[in-house]
Design a protein around this motif. Structure first.
Motif, mmCIF file in Angstrom:
data_model
loop_
_atom_site.group_PDB
_atom_site.id
_atom_site.type_symbol
_atom_site.label_atom_id
_atom_site.label_comp_id
_atom_site.label_asym_id
_atom_site.label_seq_id
_atom_site.Cartn_x
_atom_site.Cartn_y
_atom_site.Cartn_z
ATOM 1 N N ASN A 42 0.799 -1.232 0.000
ATOM 2 C CA ASN A 42 0.000 0.000 0.000
ATOM 3 C C ASN A 42 0.831 1.281 0.000
ATOM 4 O OD1 ASN A 42 -2.683 0.922 -0.232
ATOM 5 N ND2 ASN A 42 -2.693 1.568 1.913
ATOM 6 N N ILE A 43 2.038 1.215 -0.543
ATOM 7 C CA ILE A 43 2.880 2.405 -0.660
ATOM 8 C C ILE A 43 2.703 3.021 -2.039
ATOM 9 C CG2 ILE A 43 5.253 3.276 -0.666
ATOM 10 C CD1 ILE A 43 5.957 1.035 1.269
ATOM 11 N N ARG A 44 2.461 4.344 -2.081
ATOM 12 C CA ARG A 44 2.278 5.027 -3.357
ATOM 13 C C ARG A 44 3.557 4.998 -4.196
ATOM 14 N NH1 ARG A 44 -0.332 8.637 0.129
ATOM 15 N NH2 ARG A 44 -2.451 9.280 -0.445
ATOM 16 N N TYR A 45 3.403 4.865 -5.505
ATOM 17 C CA TYR A 45 4.498 5.121 -6.426
ATOM 18 C C TYR A 45 3.922 5.740 -7.692
ATOM 19 C CZ TYR A 45 3.347 0.756 -8.951
ATOM 20 O OH TYR A 45 2.711 -0.244 -9.661
ATOM 21 N N TYR A 46 4.792 6.467 -8.409
ATOM 22 C CA TYR A 46 4.329 7.300 -9.506
ATOM 23 C C TYR A 46 5.056 6.938 -10.798
ATOM 24 C CZ TYR A 46 2.445 10.072 -5.662
ATOM 25 O OH TYR A 46 1.764 10.480 -4.540
ATOM 26 N N SER A 47 4.368 7.099 -11.920
ATOM 27 C CA SER A 47 4.922 6.759 -13.234
ATOM 28 C C SER A 47 5.609 7.969 -13.858
ATOM 29 C CB SER A 47 3.791 6.301 -14.160
ATOM 30 O OG SER A 47 2.897 7.379 -14.418
ATOM 31 N N LEU A 48 6.291 7.728 -14.987
ATOM 32 C CA LEU A 48 6.880 8.832 -15.740
ATOM 33 C C LEU A 48 5.813 9.833 -16.187
ATOM 34 C CD1 LEU A 48 9.510 7.042 -18.004
ATOM 35 C CD2 LEU A 48 9.994 8.862 -16.367
ATOM 36 N N ALA A 49 4.633 9.315 -16.527
ATOM 37 C CA ALA A 49 3.539 10.206 -16.931
ATOM 38 C C ALA A 49 3.131 11.111 -15.776
ATOM 39 C CB ALA A 49 2.351 9.380 -17.414
ATOM 40 N N ASN A 50 3.096 10.569 -14.555
ATOM 41 C CA ASN A 50 2.799 11.387 -13.384
ATOM 42 C C ASN A 50 3.846 12.473 -13.199
ATOM 43 O OD1 ASN A 50 1.581 8.540 -11.490
ATOM 44 N ND2 ASN A 50 0.399 10.107 -12.545
#
Length: 299
Positions: A42-50
């Protein structure tokens, strides 16, 4: 460590965009501006698009657009709005973000297009000092915090290196040597960070002096041979990571004994490793500088 990075933590986003993690969370919760994914724990992670979207949002926000207004714009229209705003933007914020984005995406064309836009308005030295220096400073910070990988750093510095080489070749074909001053440029053994030294080489040539560029990782004994060819020499070096803290005083002592014993031989030196020695006690033939610009003033 050498794998291409395609996902980012919220701390990575903070480092890359300059927007505080707390602010990103608020924008995410209140305006649904980003859509992070979550790990099994449940840890957030972000994409290149983000990341790209957040860079654009931050740029618009810096240029007077309220977050509530940005949130109301269709995501696919944000890049075009950024381009429209950038047409009349005289600051470096957008271009620095674009250079960083080209590095993150390994996008060579985006780097070249951004540089071409700068080239229409600025000279090469202006681009180096006003745009590349801030970019390199941020790259150093991002690398140290593991936000980017060494592959990203090498990608960006190689492209900057190409621009310095091209610009240096261009002035070499036009400028004639107008003085008798001879500068020998080198880096200490195992020192490979040469962009600063390459820019000094450019400036020396632009000022009509003779420059002998030896480049990376040059042993002191290799410099001794040059003493037989010229009556007066100014050696120039950049101590970025070498000599190391425990060895810098010994390096300076040996350099002085082996090379600076002749009357008209000097050493000009820059770099963060100078902070590891007492510059007030340097031999009189050695001149320290805190920036390339200040060194250029002495040419």
């Amino acid at each position: 460590m050498n794998n291409i990075k395609s996902t980012f933590s919220i701390k990575d986003l903070e480092n890359l965009t300059g927007i505080k993690a707390h602010t990103i969370r608020i924008w995410e919760k209140r305006y649904n501006l980003l859509e992070p994914e979550r790990t099994d724990t449940n840890i957030r992670y972000y994409s290149l698009a983000n990341l790209q979207k957040l860079l654009n949002i931050g740029y618009l926000n810096t240029n007077g657009y309220k977050i509530s207004k940005i949130a109301a714009i269709d995501s696919k229209n944000i890049p075009q709005l950024v381009r429209d705003v950038a047409q009349n933007d005289n600051t470096n914020n957008h271009l620095l973000s674009t250079f960083k984005l080209s590095m993150i995406n390994f996008d060579q064309k985006l780097f070249y297009d951004t540089y071409a836009r700068l080239e229409k308005e600025k000279s090469f030295p202006e681009i180096f000092y006003e745009d590349f220096i801030p970019l390199l400073t941020q790259i150093g910070m991002l690398w140290q915090t593991d936000t980017i990988t060494p592959a990203h750093e090498h990608f960006a510095t190689t492209l900057i290196r190409q621009k310095i080489l091209i610009s240096t070749e261009a002035i070499q074909s036009k400028n004639q040597i107008r003085s008798k001053k001879v500068f020998v440029l080198f880096l200490p053994e195992n020192e490979v960070h040469e962009l600063g030294l390459m820019m000094i080489n450019y400036e020396i040539i632009a000022n009509g002096h003779q420059s002998i560029y030896l480049g990376q990782s040059v042993p002191k004994n290799s410099l001794i041979d040059i003493l037989d060819f010229y009556d007066e020499i100014t050696f120039v070096s950049y101590f970025t990571v070498k000599p190391e803290k425990d060895n810098i005083d010994n390096y300076i002592k040996e350099f002085s004994e082996k090379i600076l014993y002749k009357k008209n031989v000097r050493l000009w030196v820059l770099g963060r490793m100078l902070s590891e020695t007492d510059i007030s006690k340097l031999p009189k033939q050695i001149t320290p500088f805190d920036s390339i610009k200040n060194l250029v003033k002495k040419l």
